[in-house]
Design a protein around this motif. Structure first.
Motif, short mmCIF file in Angstrom:
data_model
loop_
_atom_site.label_atom_id
_atom_site.label_comp_id
_atom_site.label_asym_id
_atom_site.label_seq_id
_atom_site.Cartn_x
_atom_site.Cartn_y
_atom_site.Cartn_z
N LYS A 39 11.85 7.69 -10.46
CA LYS A 39 12.99 8.30 -9.77
C LYS A 39 13.15 9.77 -10.18
N GLU A 40 12.92 10.07 -11.45
CA GLU A 40 13.05 11.44 -11.94
C GLU A 40 11.99 12.36 -11.36
N LYS A 41 10.81 11.81 -11.06
CA LYS A 41 9.68 12.63 -10.62
C LYS A 41 9.47 12.59 -9.10
N GLY A 42 10.49 12.23 -8.37
CA GLY A 42 10.41 12.35 -6.92
C GLY A 42 10.37 11.05 -6.14
N GLY A 43 10.23 9.92 -6.82
CA GLY A 43 10.30 8.63 -6.14
C GLY A 43 9.17 8.34 -5.18
N ARG A 44 7.99 8.82 -5.51
CA ARG A 44 6.83 8.58 -4.62
C ARG A 44 5.74 7.89 -5.43
N ASN A 45 5.35 6.69 -5.04
CA ASN A 45 4.31 5.98 -5.79
C ASN A 45 2.92 6.49 -5.40
N TRP A 46 2.42 7.40 -6.21
CA TRP A 46 1.14 8.02 -5.91
C TRP A 46 -0.03 7.04 -6.04
N ILE A 47 0.17 5.98 -6.78
CA ILE A 47 -0.82 4.90 -6.80
C ILE A 47 -0.31 3.84 -5.83
N PRO A 48 -1.02 3.61 -4.74
CA PRO A 48 -0.51 2.68 -3.72
C PRO A 48 -0.59 1.22 -4.13
N VAL A 49 0.28 0.42 -3.55
CA VAL A 49 0.22 -1.02 -3.70
C VAL A 49 -0.80 -1.55 -2.69
N ILE A 50 -1.57 -2.55 -3.09
CA ILE A 50 -2.54 -3.15 -2.17
C ILE A 50 -1.90 -4.40 -1.57
N VAL A 51 -1.83 -4.45 -0.24
CA VAL A 51 -1.18 -5.58 0.42
C VAL A 51 -2.09 -6.14 1.52
N LYS A 52 -1.81 -7.38 1.89
CA LYS A 52 -2.47 -7.96 3.05
C LYS A 52 -1.40 -8.29 4.09
N ASP A 53 -1.81 -8.27 5.33
CA ASP A 53 -0.92 -8.55 6.46
C ASP A 53 -0.77 -10.05 6.60
N ILE A 54 0.44 -10.58 6.52
CA ILE A 54 0.65 -12.03 6.63
C ILE A 54 1.49 -12.43 7.84
N GLY A 55 1.82 -11.47 8.71
CA GLY A 55 2.61 -11.79 9.89
C GLY A 55 3.22 -10.55 10.50
N LYS A 56 4.06 -10.73 11.49
CA LYS A 56 4.69 -9.59 12.15
C LYS A 56 5.62 -8.89 11.17
N ASP A 57 5.32 -7.61 10.91
CA ASP A 57 6.11 -6.81 9.97
C ASP A 57 6.30 -7.52 8.64
#
Length: 226
Positions: A39-57
């Motif tokens: 939060k102090e450094k801008g609130g941007r996760n420069w290392i992305p989370v890896i996700v898979k698509d499991i349905g609509k949105d």
């Protein structure tokens, strides 16, 4: 489901569309402390989370679960994610690459160097159950054993290499797996025969037509077969 065109894409996804999956076992302090820094450094996760698509949105975390937990703790509304396919092998590989799951080596076909590296890793772990194991001795005896035919890890305990049943064998199995080949009908090598169970020895003896096997103990069976 989304188009396969999204696989490999970097997307800024709403966090409420993401299921945490298996989550992380990282201590709460580290999650909270890192969330404060995020939060102090801008609130941007420069290392992305890896996700898979499991349905609509709808997505599920399969890698970098710590990053997701930090983003959630920090109250981020959106998280940068990379979309992976929903193949089970992809999930396993992603967890290994993210350091969230321990890789394993196929002991059936592992090279001597691979066996030694894995044993050294186990021996050097904090409070290791295998800290008393002599690396060179254990490596040589396991490498020379007929592990290609092992159906389980029990034969290791008869190699006198410092790995015994119970916690030591459990620790060993944490980094190895087996893909055994079928045992040939004719085996004369005593080294191989000694790694086999009495039941297996009797089965081979029966195929060879050896008489009196029902009363034979292991040593007698090995002598008859060799």
């Amino acid at each position: 489901m989304k188009s396969t065109n999204s696989i490999g894409s970097l997307m800024h996804l709403p966090i409420n569309e993401i299921d945490p999956g298996d989550g992380t076992d990282t201590p709460e302090f580290l999650i909270k402390a890192t969330a404060n820094i995020l939060k102090e450094k801008g609130g941007r996760n420069w290392i992305p989370v890896i996700v898979k698509d499991i349905g609509k949105d709808s997505y599920q975390v399969i890698g970098n679960s710590f990053v997701y937990a930090v983003a959630e703790e920090a109250g981020l509304e959106q998280v940068w994610c990379i979309i992976a396919d929903d193949n089970d092998d992809t999930t396993t590989l992603t967890k290994i690459l993210a350091g969230e799951e321990k890789p394993k080596i196929n002991l059936s076909i592992a090279s001597r160097d691979e066996i030694m590296a894995a044993l050294q890793y186990l021996i050097e772990q904090p409070n290791s159950e295998l800290k008393s194991v002599k690396l060179a001795l254990a490596t040589n005896r396991i490498d020379e054993a007929p592990r290609l035919y092992w159906k389980n890890f029990e034969p290791i305990t008869s190699l006198k290499c410092g790995i015994t049943k119970g916690k030591k064998l459990d620790a060993f199995k944490s980094v190895f797996y087996l893909t055994p080949q079928s045992m040939p009908d004719t085996i004369n090598d005593v080294t191989i025969l000694r790694t086999m169970t009495t039941v297996e020895l009797k089965a081979i003896a029966k195929k060879r037509g050896i008489a009196g096997i029902s009363k034979m103990k292991k040593d007698a069976l090995i002598e008859a077969l060799s």
